[in-house]
Design a protein around this motif. Structure first.
Motif, PDB file in Angstrom:
ATOM      1  N   UNK A 255      37.433  32.872  51.541  1.00 42.29           N
ATOM      2  CA  UNK A 255      37.591  33.255  50.104  1.00 42.29           C
ATOM      3  C   UNK A 255      36.518  34.087  49.375  1.00 42.29           C
ATOM      4  N   UNK A 256      35.718  33.349  49.783  1.00 38.22           N
ATOM      5  CA  UNK A 256      34.774  33.113  48.316  1.00 38.22           C
ATOM      6  C   UNK A 256      34.251  34.359  48.080  1.00 38.22           C
ATOM      7  N   UNK A 257      34.007  35.483  49.750  1.00 42.31           N
ATOM      8  CA  UNK A 257      32.743  36.176  49.786  1.00 42.31           C
ATOM      9  C   UNK A 257      33.606  37.165  48.800  1.00 42.31           C
ATOM     10  N   UNK A 258      35.654  37.008  49.833  1.00 42.78           N
ATOM     11  CA  UNK A 258      36.261  38.095  48.914  1.00 42.78           C
ATOM     12  C   UNK A 258      36.401  37.913  47.657  1.00 42.78           C
ATOM     13  N   UNK A 259      36.470  36.853  46.830  1.00 41.39           N
ATOM     14  CA  UNK A 259      35.931  36.635  45.154  1.00 41.39           C
ATOM     15  C   UNK A 259      34.555  37.442  45.043  1.00 41.39           C
ATOM     16  N   UNK A 260      33.663  37.703  45.718  1.00 41.72           N
ATOM     17  CA  UNK A 260      31.968  37.747  44.957  1.00 41.72           C
ATOM     18  C   UNK A 260      32.553  39.517  44.935  1.00 41.72           C
ATOM     19  N   UNK A 261      32.566  39.760  45.818  1.00 39.14           N
ATOM     20  CA  UNK A 261      33.194  41.198  46.061  1.00 39.14           C
ATOM     21  C   UNK A 261      33.533  42.265  45.416  1.00 39.14           C
ATOM     22  N   UNK A 262      34.914  41.072  44.584  1.00 39.68           N
ATOM     23  CA  UNK A 262      35.026  41.574  43.640  1.00 39.68           C
ATOM     24  C   UNK A 262      34.890  41.569  42.291  1.00 39.68           C
ATOM     25  N   UNK A 263      34.409  40.318  42.563  1.00 41.09           N
ATOM     26  CA  UNK A 263      33.323  40.197  41.019  1.00 41.09           C
ATOM     27  C   UNK A 263      32.338  42.174  40.684  1.00 41.09           C
TER      28      UNK A 263
END
Lengths: 117, 117
Positions: free
Chosen positions: B49-57
DNA sequence: TGCACATTTGGTCGTTTTACCATACGTCAA
DNA sequence: TTGACGTATGGTAAAACGACCAAATGTGCA
């Protein structure tokens, strides 16, 4: 996502990545005006010849440019010129972002102090 | 090149760079079908999840997507949908590259052993 | 209020990228 | 053939990136 789809996405991302560096994007835009030799590109930016050469290699490997050696010089040109048709939309993103910033600024503007918008 | 031109190139390159990662490009393509919450994106790829979130950022900072928090969930959508109009040309680059490969293979083809083409 | 859920943030570590230097390579002209 | 020129390649160090884990934040519901 199948392996094939995955490979396709990776291939496409790789092309975008190749253009995702200021120097390389600048080079691609220069080449929109026609082929150029390495020396022409190098003399217009403040970078080492080897750096220029390596960036061109990245573009070549991505399939964005192609090479033509003629005599002592090496000429590069866009392989698929439509690659730069994208720029207006990229600029639209910048505009939209600037717009957001402006709107953000608007919210902060002391005149009026409107809470509900 | 003026400072302004340089800044413009860098800004544009940054957008391309944001899309120049398989996961982020995939996300952008997903969002072409309409906004999605982080959970929807996360469950479709094999990543934290954190990886996804960072990519979205990264996409958000590039101005490619915008965010809408509704209740417990956060929805992302393309800010400037034309961003994906580029894909046909990117695919054309792939085709052109593949074509080169095919031609390369042709040259190596043992049948005929034609030297001059 | 306090818990559960959805998402973000901070930290760490291995990998990749990038710029520069030095050097090698290939081509032309003398 | 040798030297000069244009370009590519190898090496290196600094910086950026990306994935994962742990922990923090924010939100709605019991």
């Amino acid at each position: 996502m199948t392996e094939k789809e995955k490979a396709l996405i990776e291939a496409k991302a790789n092309i975008l990545k190749a253009l995702g560096h200021p120097t390389r994007l600048w080079m691609a835009e220069q080449l929109a005006g026609g082929e150029k030799c390495v020396c022409e590109l190098a003399e217009n930016i403040n970078a080492d010849f080897s750096t220029v050469s390596k960036h061109l290699t990245v573009l070549k490997q991505a399939g964005v440019v192609e090479v033509d050696k003629r005599g002592k010089q090496v000429y590069y040109r866009l392989k698929v010129p439509c690659i730069l048709n994208f720029m207006p939309c990229v600029e639209a993103v910048l505009q939209a972002t600037a717009q957001s910033h402006i709107e953000l600024m608007d919210q902060k503007r002391p005149i009026g102090q409107i809470d509900a918008v």
